[in-house]
Each structure stands twice: as structure tokens, then as C-alpha cells.
Design an enzyme around this catalytic site. Structure first.
Site, PDB file in Angstrom:
ATOM      1  N   TYR A  79     -29.861 -51.976  -4.840  1.00  0.00           N
ATOM      2  CA  TYR A  79     -30.772 -52.563  -3.864  1.00  0.00           C
ATOM      3  C   TYR A  79     -31.635 -53.708  -4.369  1.00  0.00           C
ATOM      4  O   TYR A  79     -32.271 -54.391  -3.568  1.00  0.00           O
ATOM      5  CB  TYR A  79     -31.638 -51.453  -3.260  1.00  0.00           C
ATOM      6  CG  TYR A  79     -30.798 -50.524  -2.420  1.00  0.00           C
ATOM      7  CD1 TYR A  79     -30.404 -50.891  -1.150  1.00  0.00           C
ATOM      8  CD2 TYR A  79     -30.346 -49.311  -2.932  1.00  0.00           C
ATOM      9  CE1 TYR A  79     -29.604 -50.065  -0.383  1.00  0.00           C
ATOM     10  CE2 TYR A  79     -29.543 -48.475  -2.179  1.00  0.00           C
ATOM     11  CZ  TYR A  79     -29.167 -48.855  -0.906  1.00  0.00           C
ATOM     12  OH  TYR A  79     -28.357 -48.046  -0.155  1.00  0.00           O
ATOM     13  N   PHE A  81     -36.670 -39.640   2.626  1.00  0.00           N
ATOM     14  CA  PHE A  81     -36.293 -39.809   4.026  1.00  0.00           C
ATOM     15  C   PHE A  81     -34.885 -40.389   4.141  1.00  0.00           C
ATOM     16  O   PHE A  81     -34.506 -40.939   5.104  1.00  0.00           O
ATOM     17  CB  PHE A  81     -37.309 -40.703   4.763  1.00  0.00           C
ATOM     18  CG  PHE A  81     -37.652 -41.999   4.038  1.00  0.00           C
ATOM     19  CD1 PHE A  81     -36.838 -43.109   4.170  1.00  0.00           C
ATOM     20  CD2 PHE A  81     -38.768 -42.075   3.235  1.00  0.00           C
ATOM     21  CE1 PHE A  81     -37.144 -44.292   3.496  1.00  0.00           C
ATOM     22  CE2 PHE A  81     -39.090 -43.256   2.566  1.00  0.00           C
ATOM     23  CZ  PHE A  81     -38.269 -44.362   2.709  1.00  0.00           C
TER      24      PHE A  81
END
Length: 409
Positions: free
Chosen positions: A123, A409
Site C-alpha cells: 500500500y 476493520f
């Protein structure tokens, strides 16, 4: 290869989630967890890449508020469920999804995007920087004396049904959200995240337990945990698997840990996620018996540089011109003057000479105050263009307490 990226429809959810099951190892989620994911899914924020009638790539986001230094809550896209089938990797599918998502976050007016990563190396190229770390501990409760502080005997502890105690635990959590950068202001449905306890996922542990800590009739802390029994020739060697522990003051925190140390038939407490400045390390006599490990947790990316930097406060006065590089969000690229202190900040476009040069990835790492700009400069990722700008800015960006993500999450 002909693929199409399009928003998710309600009728697409099962195909979308089944794709993620394959991408993340092929083991389906337990029905309880899958049902919870379905309940909290914000369908308009999810999308998929299709090849014919099959999903080959998926990504999405949740709407959160994240606490930043100074205590403000900043609207944040919680990036999640990103994956591409092995048949379609290295063909630009992931890049197209990440570019599409950042444009969507920009259109929604959210200043930040954030994620947790199963493969962290992916990322950085999309502008996400490591902003928080998790402390892992395996605490030896046989060799260490239990934590103690004056007043712990005045804390009443009650073992309760985790479901029945949910409201009390959420009230404690909500009071802590503004106090530490990285905390999530949970949206409806997310309060049940800590209660998920599918039998299929217990790996030999018992069911979830919850203990409440009360002072003068007020719930001021709680811990959720499970016990994994074990025995050897010397006797019981069980493990307390600590899921969450929150407390509103040091005495209650010590009382909860003393309780965990004293659970019968156990010899250790294992917790996978605590802040790097967790007070437990100073409530015990020997930190080595806590078997501490640290790894990265939350990755942060400013999507609106000006709004993001203006939303937080700064530990010391700062006035610096930043030259920001951002290949994926060109509206961020260029020079920004940041002026701020402990009371507030402004960040606006400028034509003044740059004093620090960095990419949006480094801004993401430094944003919550957990990674010093000086450390990033030592890695060659921040360049000082005016003598003295680095030291002053690095000090200003810092945070006490350390930032921490309370759950994934």
C-alpha cells in the site's frame, strides 16, 4: 482480458464476499461473522471488478471518524476488503480499484483514508503510510506479581454476560475515543465487533467472558476475554486470551489486570493489540516477562492535505512550507504552508519556497504523531530544504499519548 469496474448492488453482495473468501485463503467466515459483515456493509461504498459474470476484484470502505492529535474527530474512509483473484493479478486491477476509490473519497469530502493490511508492502505505492503500531504481550502471570495501586480494593468487579453489558462497555469506550489519536468513533453496528465469538474460531478456548469494573456504582472499565485451558505434568498452564480492556483511570486499569492475573488454572495473559505506551509495562516489575512484540497497525493517507493538516493540533508552534508529492491525488501535489500550535492550525496553498519535501505517504505516517518526521528523514524519505525546519516540524507533529487503533476493520 475485458474487465469492468462498477459499484456494488445489493444483489451482488454474496458474489462479492465469496470472492474475498477465496482471496484471503479460501476458508469461509463463520456464519455469525459473515452475517455481521453483511449487516455493517455500506453497499454504496463497495465496488467490484467483473470479468464476464464473475467477480475478480473487490474493494470498499466504511465511514468512520478517527481521533487526531488535539481530540478532533476527522471523517475517514476505512478502506477494507481489498483483493484480486490470482488469475487477474499484475494486470492493473488493484491499481484501478485504488485510484477509483481515492477519487470517490475525494468526492465525498473525507480528509483521510486509512486501512489495515494483510500484506503491508502493497500500500505504500498508493500513498498509505504506517501511522500506528500494535503492542503484543504474552504476560507471565506466574512469575510476575499482579499489578497493584492504592485504591484497587475499592473497585468492584462483576462477571457479566457480554451481550447484556454492551451498553456499559460502549459508554466507557466512547469516553476514551477523544483522548488518543487513532481511536475510531464507531458507527451503528460496530459496537458488536467486540462480541463476535463464533465457536468455529475459538481454537480450543472457551466462550467470551466480560468483567465490569465499578466505582461507587459507576462502570469505569471492562475487559473481554476467553480462557484456553492447558495442562502439563506440573499442573494447569491455561492462557487468558484478552480481547479488549478499557478503563477510565489508572486504578481501575490496575484492578482489571490484577483480576486477569488471578484467573484460576492459567499461567499467562496474551493480548494482541495494545498501545505502545501501555501502562501495564510500568505496573509490573519485569517487562521481559511480558514478552513484548511490536508491529505496524493502521496505515493512513491524507486525501485532502489541507483539510487533514488543519484538522489536528500541534505539540509546539509550527510554521513550515511543505512540498508534497502525490501521484494518485494530483489535487494534493505542490506547496502547502502549515501554521499551527496546540490551539489549532491552518494549511493553505502557497508559492513560498519549500522548507521540507516529502510524499503524501510520509505525511500519512507522521499525521497521528506516532512516526517522527526526523526518523523518516533518516530513512531518506523526508528532505530538509531549510536548516532547522525538520527538527521544529518533527517535534510539532508528535503526540502524547501514542496513537493506537483499537480494532481492525
Amino acid at each position: 482480458m475485458t474487465t469492468e469496474l462498477r459499484p456494488l448492488q445489493e444483489s451482488d453482495w454474496d458474489a462479492w464476499f465469496n470472492n474475498l473468501d477465496v482471496v484471503f485463503g479460501g476458508v469461509p467466515d463463520a456464519p455469525e461473522r459473515r452475517a455481521w459483515w453483511r449487516a455493517v456493509t455500506e453497499v454504496p461504498r463497495k465496488f467490484a471488478v467483473w470479468d464476464g459474470d464473475g467477480v475478480v476484484g473487490a474493494a470498499g470502505a466504511f465511514s468512520f471518524g478517527v481521533t487526531v492529535p488535539g481530540g478532533a474527530e476527522v471523517a475517514t474512509a476505512g478502506v477494507t476488503a481489498v483483493g484480486v483473484l490470482p488469475t487477474h493479478r499484475r494486470r492493473g486491477v488493484l491499481t484501478s480499484m485504488m485510484r477509483h476509490q481515492l477519487a470517490d473519497v475525494h468526492e465525498r469530502g473525507e480528509a483521510l483514508a486509512a486501512l489495515t493490511a494483510t500484506e503491508p508492502a502493497i500500500y505504500g505505492r498508493f500513498g498509505y503510510g504506517v501511522a500506528t503500531q500494535d503492542l503484543r504481550m504474552a504476560v507471565d502471570t506466574v512469575r510476575l506479581a499482579a499489578p497493584d495501586l492504592p485504591g484497587v480494593d475499592g473497585v468492584r468487579l462483576r462477571l457479566v454476560d457480554p451481550q447484556a453489558a454492551l451498553a456499559e462497555c460502549e459508554r466507557v469506550y466512547a469516553q476514551l475515543v477523544p483522548t488518543r489519536p487513532g481511536m475510531l468513533a464507531r458507527r451503528p453496528g460496530w459496537e458488536r465487533h467486540g462480541l463476535l465469538d463464533p465457536p468455529e474460531e475459538r481454537s480450543g478456548a472457551g466462550q467470551l467472558q466480560c468483567v465490569l469494573a465499578e466505582v461507587d456504582g459507576e462502570v469505569r472499565g471492562y475487559a473481554r476475554y476467553a480462557v484456553k485451558p492447558d495442562w502439563d505434568y506440573g499442573g494447569p498452564r491455561g492462557t487468558v486470551l484478552l480481547r479488549q480492556i478499557d478503563a477510565l483511570d489508572p486504578v481501575v486499569y490496575a484492578a482489571l489486570w490484577r483480576y486477569l492475573f488471578g484467573i484460576d488454572l492459567t499461567a499467562s495473559v496474551v493480548v494482541r493489540s495494545r498501545p505502545v505506551d501501555d501502562p501495564l509495562l510500568h505496573l509490573v516489575a519485569d517487562q521481559r516477562r511480558c514478552d513484548v512484540g511490536v508491529r505496524e497497525a493502521l496505515f493512513v493517507r491524507p486525501v485532502e492535505v489541507g483539510a487533514a493538516l488543519a484538522a489536528r493540533t500541534y505539540r509546539t508552534p509550527v510554521d513550515v512550507v511543505l512540498e508534497v508529492e502525490d501521484d494518485f491525488c494530483p489535487w494534493n501535489a505542490g506547496r502547502w504552508r502549515l501554521s499551527g500550535d496546540a490551539t489549532g492550525a491552518r494549511c493553505e496553498r502557497t508559492t513560498d519556497p519549500a522548507e521540507l519535501a516529502l510524499s503524501v505517504r510520509e505525511l500519512g505516517s507522521a499525521y497521528l504523531g506516532g512516526t517522527a518526521l526526523s526518523v523518516l528523514a533518516g530513512a531518506g524519505r523526508v528532505r530538509e530544504l531549510r536548516p532547522g525546519a525538520l527538527a521544529a516540524s518533527s517535534l510539532a507533529f508528535g503526540s502524547d499519548p501514542a496513537p493506537w487503533l483499537p480494532h481492525n476493520f
